[in-house]
Enzyme design. Structure first.
Site, PDB file in Angstrom:
ATOM      1  N   ARG A  84     -13.554   8.649  17.987  1.00  0.00           N
ATOM      2  CA  ARG A  84     -13.749   7.445  18.415  1.00  0.00           C
ATOM      3  C   ARG A  84     -14.684   7.239  19.777  1.00  0.00           C
ATOM      4  O   ARG A  84     -15.534   6.662  20.014  1.00  0.00           O
ATOM      5  CB  ARG A  84     -12.530   6.449  18.173  1.00  0.00           C
ATOM      6  CG  ARG A  84     -12.416   5.787  16.847  1.00  0.00           C
ATOM      7  CD  ARG A  84     -11.216   4.817  16.973  1.00  0.00           C
ATOM      8  NE  ARG A  84     -11.157   4.400  15.648  1.00  0.00           N
ATOM      9  CZ  ARG A  84      -9.942   3.388  15.168  1.00  0.00           C
ATOM     10  NH1 ARG A  84      -9.162   3.351  16.116  1.00  0.00           N
ATOM     11  NH2 ARG A  84     -10.040   2.845  14.140  1.00  0.00           N
ATOM     12  N   LYS A  88      -0.341   2.804  -2.378  1.00  0.00           N
ATOM     13  CA  LYS A  88       0.076   1.569  -3.097  1.00  0.00           C
ATOM     14  C   LYS A  88      -1.107   0.775  -3.580  1.00  0.00           C
ATOM     15  O   LYS A  88      -2.341   0.470  -2.661  1.00  0.00           O
ATOM     16  CB  LYS A  88       0.887   0.642  -2.105  1.00  0.00           C
ATOM     17  CG  LYS A  88       2.182   1.477  -1.737  1.00  0.00           C
ATOM     18  CD  LYS A  88       2.805   0.365  -0.743  1.00  0.00           C
ATOM     19  CE  LYS A  88       4.405   1.036  -0.702  1.00  0.00           C
ATOM     20  NZ  LYS A  88       5.024   0.082   0.410  1.00  0.00           N
TER      21      LYS A  88
END
Ligand code: 3PG
Ligand code: MG
Length: 398
Positions: A38, A199
């Site tokens: 970043r 998930k």
């Protein structure tokens, strides 16, 4: 770039104070930055503004501090890491507003770079409170947002400031928006999406949006088990959200209506325990033993994913196909990533990837540099894939 003002539109900045919102929310262990990606990404914007004689004042958050200032969430060590990456001094002010910030800014010379302390040390940041935003704005003449990865937050430093100062997209924001437009906004078809991860529950909106936009959706990772179970396939002891069977079915119905092919695993790598080097076998997806866990997709599935990548002109990827952190369950993710990278290098595929584990998975496969674009955004990338407007991006639109 259509729709956004960028540094190309900013005009003369010499002597001007430019507040640049960056994302310095980097991983740190034992006081050391473990992944400086970043920081590397914001270097072009900082260098360009500094070279033009601007006073470059960086605004950023770090972590999620709850009770005001603390050493744990201070950006001071990150100022040093940023200086290392930029190869130039980066000043630091112990507050992002008030006297400490004002004094540090007043002492800047043209071309200097200064980092202000964690904006989240003030509760007003996340509440986007106008009085706080005005205090931030007092230190700048111009606002540049180069933090796509924080653009899903409507905070003072990511959204509010753009209402108070002339606002522009920085070079990384610009590259990100360009890449995302190529990925889902206005992509060359056919578009294939690969979505993995543990998930379904965290990705319902994302899947619902994708089936309307892409031509084929490959579902891998733990979340594939929820779809398999919903369809009536026994998944043994695999990670599976049985209570989401209805949601999975609904996603499959919406996909059928939209003409989006859903590709579920045809085979799986099954083990009895989840640990490195656990004995495993590849079985047809209809033959998962009752005491087995699916930890990766099998070779047949990898072949099918590769075939879909070959048919695609555009690939959007979020989430690993298996438990890639643990060998040998990284194989499918690595193989598919390498295949997508090779097609991209041949000029046959536009490949855009992002979100959480995805970058780590592509780095693990050694191919992150070969994708068309790899986003460093986590939550912002997911919200973009969900088709949601990002406040920090919306406010920059002309
Ligand atoms: C991120 O790391 O995803 C961004 O910096 C945003 O951080 P946040 O999720 O704490 O808002
Ligand atoms: Mg996040």
């Amino acid at each position: 770039m259509a729709g956004f003002k960028t540094l190309d539109d900013i005009g003369a900045v010499s002597g001007k104070r430019v507040l640049v919102r960056v994302d310095l929310n980097v991983p740190v262990a034992d006081g050391k930055v473990t992944d400086a990606t970043r920081i590397e990404r914001i270097a072009p914007t900082i260098a360009e503004l500094s070279k033009k004689g601007a006073k470059v004042i960086l605004l950023a958050h770090f972590g999620r501090p709850k009770d005001g200032p603390s050493a744990e969430f201070s950006l001071e060590p990150i100022a040093r890491a940023t200086a290392d990456v930029l190869g130039r001094p980066v000043g630091f002010a112990a507050d992002c507003i008030g006297a400490k910030a004002a004094e540090a800014v007043a002492a800047m010379k043209d071309g200097d770079v200064l980092l202000l302390e964690n904006t989240r040390f003030h509760k007003a940041e996340e509440k986007n409170e106008p009085a706080f935003t005005e205090q931030l704005a007092a230190n700048g003449d111009i606002y540049v947002n180069d933090a796509f990865s924080a653009a899903h937050r409507a905070h003072a430093s990511t959204e509010g400031l753009a209402h108070l100062l002339p606002a522009y997209a920085g070079r990384t924001m610009q590259a990100e928006l360009d890449a995302l437009e190529k990925g889902l906004g206005d992509p060359v078809r056919p578009v294939v999406a690969i979505v993995g991860g543990a998930k379904v529950s965290t990705k319902i909106d994302l899947l619902m949006n994708l089936v309307k936009k892409v031509d084929a959706l490959v579902i891998g990772g733990g979340m594939a088990n929820t779809f398999l179970a919903a369809r009536g396939t026994a998944v043994g002891k695999s990670l599976c959200e049985h209570d989401l069977a209805g949601t999975a079915k609904q996603i499959m119905i919406e996909a059928a209506e939209a003409g989006c092919a859903i590709i579920l695993p045809a085979d799986g790598v099954v083990a009895k325990e989840f640990k490195a080097g656990a004995p495993s076998e590849i079985v047809a997806i209809s033959d998962v033993p009752a005491d087995g866990m699916i930890l990766d997709v099998g070779a047949k599935t990898v072949q099918s994913v590769s075939d879909w990548i070959d048919r695609a002109a555009t690939l959007v990827w979020n989430g690993p196909l298996g438990a890639f952190e643990i060998e040998p369950f990284d194989r499918a993710t690595v193989a598919a990533a390498k295949h997508a990278a090779a097609r991209t290098k041949q000029g046959k595929l536009v490949s855009v990837a992002g979100g959480g584990d995805t970058v780590a998975a592509l780095n693990h496969a050694g191919v992150a540099g070969d994708f068309t674009y790899v986003s460093t955004a986590g939550g912002a990338f997911l919200e973009w894939m969900e088709g949601k407007p990002l406040p920090g991006v919306e406010v920059l639109k002309r």
